[in-house]
Design a protein around this motif. Structure first.
Motif, short mmCIF file in Angstrom:
data_model
loop_
_atom_site.label_atom_id
_atom_site.label_comp_id
_atom_site.label_asym_id
_atom_site.label_seq_id
_atom_site.Cartn_x
_atom_site.Cartn_y
_atom_site.Cartn_z
N ALA A 29 -7.08 -5.49 -17.67
CA ALA A 29 -5.65 -5.17 -17.69
C ALA A 29 -5.00 -5.83 -16.49
N SER A 30 -3.73 -5.54 -16.32
CA SER A 30 -3.01 -5.98 -15.13
C SER A 30 -2.35 -4.78 -14.49
N LEU A 31 -2.10 -4.89 -13.22
CA LEU A 31 -1.45 -3.83 -12.47
C LEU A 31 -0.12 -4.36 -11.95
N ALA A 32 0.98 -3.71 -12.34
CA ALA A 32 2.30 -4.06 -11.82
C ALA A 32 2.57 -3.17 -10.61
N VAL A 33 2.70 -3.78 -9.45
CA VAL A 33 2.81 -3.02 -8.19
C VAL A 33 4.13 -3.37 -7.51
N ARG A 34 4.99 -2.37 -7.36
CA ARG A 34 6.24 -2.58 -6.65
C ARG A 34 5.97 -2.89 -5.18
N PRO A 35 6.81 -3.70 -4.54
CA PRO A 35 6.58 -4.06 -3.13
C PRO A 35 6.46 -2.87 -2.20
N GLY A 36 7.15 -1.77 -2.53
CA GLY A 36 7.10 -0.59 -1.68
C GLY A 36 5.96 0.35 -1.99
N ALA A 37 5.15 0.00 -3.00
CA ALA A 37 4.05 0.89 -3.40
C ALA A 37 2.73 0.51 -2.77
N VAL A 38 2.75 -0.42 -1.83
CA VAL A 38 1.53 -0.87 -1.15
C VAL A 38 1.51 -0.32 0.27
N THR A 39 0.39 0.27 0.66
CA THR A 39 0.23 0.68 2.06
C THR A 39 -0.46 -0.45 2.81
N LEU A 40 -0.10 -0.58 4.07
CA LEU A 40 -0.59 -1.71 4.87
C LEU A 40 -1.06 -1.19 6.22
N SER A 41 -2.31 -1.43 6.52
CA SER A 41 -2.83 -1.03 7.83
C SER A 41 -3.50 -2.22 8.50
N GLU A 42 -3.46 -2.22 9.81
CA GLU A 42 -3.99 -3.37 10.57
C GLU A 42 -5.51 -3.34 10.59
N GLY A 43 -6.10 -4.53 10.50
CA GLY A 43 -7.55 -4.65 10.60
C GLY A 43 -8.25 -4.47 9.27
N ARG A 44 -9.57 -4.62 9.29
CA ARG A 44 -10.37 -4.46 8.09
C ARG A 44 -10.78 -3.01 7.93
N GLY A 45 -10.72 -2.53 6.69
CA GLY A 45 -11.11 -1.15 6.42
C GLY A 45 -11.50 -1.01 4.97
N GLU A 46 -11.48 0.24 4.47
CA GLU A 46 -11.83 0.48 3.08
C GLU A 46 -10.60 0.24 2.22
N GLY A 47 -10.62 -0.80 1.42
CA GLY A 47 -9.49 -1.15 0.60
C GLY A 47 -9.49 -2.63 0.32
N LEU A 48 -8.39 -3.12 -0.19
CA LEU A 48 -8.25 -4.53 -0.49
C LEU A 48 -7.94 -5.29 0.80
N SER A 49 -8.76 -6.28 1.11
CA SER A 49 -8.58 -7.03 2.36
C SER A 49 -7.50 -8.10 2.19
N GLY A 50 -6.76 -8.34 3.27
CA GLY A 50 -5.74 -9.37 3.23
C GLY A 50 -5.50 -9.97 4.59
N ARG A 51 -4.71 -11.04 4.58
CA ARG A 51 -4.31 -11.68 5.83
C ARG A 51 -2.80 -11.92 5.76
N VAL A 52 -2.10 -11.49 6.80
CA VAL A 52 -0.64 -11.62 6.83
C VAL A 52 -0.25 -13.09 6.97
N LEU A 53 0.56 -13.55 6.02
CA LEU A 53 1.08 -14.92 6.09
C LEU A 53 2.42 -14.98 6.80
N HIS A 54 3.22 -13.94 6.58
CA HIS A 54 4.57 -13.95 7.13
C HIS A 54 5.09 -12.53 7.20
#
Length: 354
Positions: free
Chosen positions: A279-304
């Motif tokens: 399936a696909s997941l439609a995620v509103r921009p305000g529905a994502v939590t963001l915490s600094e560093g690596r942890g339990e969850g989806l990993s990412g790197r800030v581009l801007h």
């Protein structure tokens, strides 16, 4: 008075072609009396053609259109018992506001005295009492739009048509006038068909929204339904911005769905979803939590990251693509190139078919 005449609108298998081009392949819809329904969609989706057919400015190639139960498919515009508010206002610049509103009444056979009395009532209805002597050039854009609405309403139509009525106003005035139009429609109970390409406008004024794409209805429903339960990635992205990411639905229980995204499991609202698998997941921009560093969850790197006063906008690179995130935690801003962990909130997320 207007509420008593509020009429229904029905399109039955309506088709419209222009030469070899099919603008509307097969349209069927019903608009209940006393409701404000918005036709929404990108340029070229068929919403304006639909409105023009309802107004009698275009005729269907096939199918029927009914207003208040009467077949008006081939009737001219002046025999349809509808009034239209145009994007350009279409006010006579040499006439006062009062004369602009009275013009249609006089043309329909009312005496000048009766027409002017009803015109004064119409101006008072839209909050312009005492301003009938002003020329359009002496009014603000919002006041001119209200004169145009009054001119349409005094004819007591079964259906009021509004074609991009706020597009010539600045953002702040647009919010004010759309509130005025909605309040007036609810107070008087007339049927209104409203065309716009502005999602916020549609969400703010509508009882029901019909989203069109390439001449067909992509989804129809109440504003909240379309925003919170989009049926496709097109609806999710068009009804307010959304990130669409691939996922696998692993299980559904008690209104929650267990999904796997890039190898990481998350719990998200299930909505009406029961089917498992891709399936696909439609995620509103305000529905994502963001915490600094690596942890339990989806990993990412800030581009801007961009500070906008009451919120920060981020673009974050992840294994499922670059996500756009709106974070109201302005006390700490993650700089570009920093590692982050992403999670999901309990609202603003919908599972849709791949």
């Amino acid at each position: 008075m207007i509420a008593k005449k509020a009429g229904s609108v029905v399109f039955e298998n309506v088709k419209k072609t222009f030469g070899a081009f099919t603008a509307i392949p097969d349209l069927s819809l019903t608009i209940e009396p006393g409701t404000l329904v918005t036709l929404l969609g990108p340029s070229g989706c068929g919403k304006t053609t639909t409105l023009r057919m309802l107004a009698g400015l275009e005729h269907p190639t096939a199918g029927r259109i009914l207003i208040g139960g009467k077949d008006v498919t081939m009737l001219p515009a002046n025999e349809r018992d509808v009034s239209m508010v145009f994007q350009s206002y279409a006010l006579f610049p040499h006439m006062s506001s009062l004369d602009n509103v009275a013009y249609g009444l006089e043309s329909s056979g009312l005496s000048r005295k009766e027409a002017r009395e009803k015109a004064e009532e119409g101006l008072a209805l839209v909050g312009l009492a005492g301003m009938g002597g002003r020329l359009p050039a002496e009014l603000s854009g919002g006041q001119q739009q209200r004169v145009a609405v009054a001119r349409a309403l005094v004819l007591e139509p079964q259906v009021l048509l509004l074609d991009e009525p706020l597009s010539n106003l600045d953002a702040r005035l647009r919010r004010k006038v759309r509130t005025d139009i909605r309040e007036l429609q609810q107070r008087l109970g007339f049927t209104a068909v409203y065309v716009t390409h502005d999602q916020d406008e549609a969400l703010a004024v509508s009882d029901r929204i019909i989203v069109m794409k390439e001449g067909v209805i992509a989804q129809a429903g109440a504003p909240r339904e379309l925003y919170e339960a989009p049926a496709s990635s097109f609806i999710a992205d068009f009804m307010g911005e959304a990130n669409v990411v691939a996922c696998e639905v692993l299980g559904v229980e008690n209104g929650k769905a267990r999904v796997r995204i890039a190898g990481v499991e998350h719990s998200v609202p299930a909505g009406n979803r029961e089917k498992l698998g891709a399936a696909s997941l439609a995620v509103r921009p305000g529905a994502v939590t963001l915490s600094e560093g690596r942890g339990e969850g989806l990993s990412g790197r800030v581009l801007h990251s961009a500070y906008l006063g009451d919120h920060v906008e981020y673009e974050v690179e992840t294994d499922v693509g670059t996500l756009f995130i709106v974070d109201h935690a302005v006390d700490r801003i993650l700089p570009a190139a920093s590692d982050a962990t992403l999670g999901f909130k309990t609202r603003g997320i919908a599972i849709i078919d791949s």
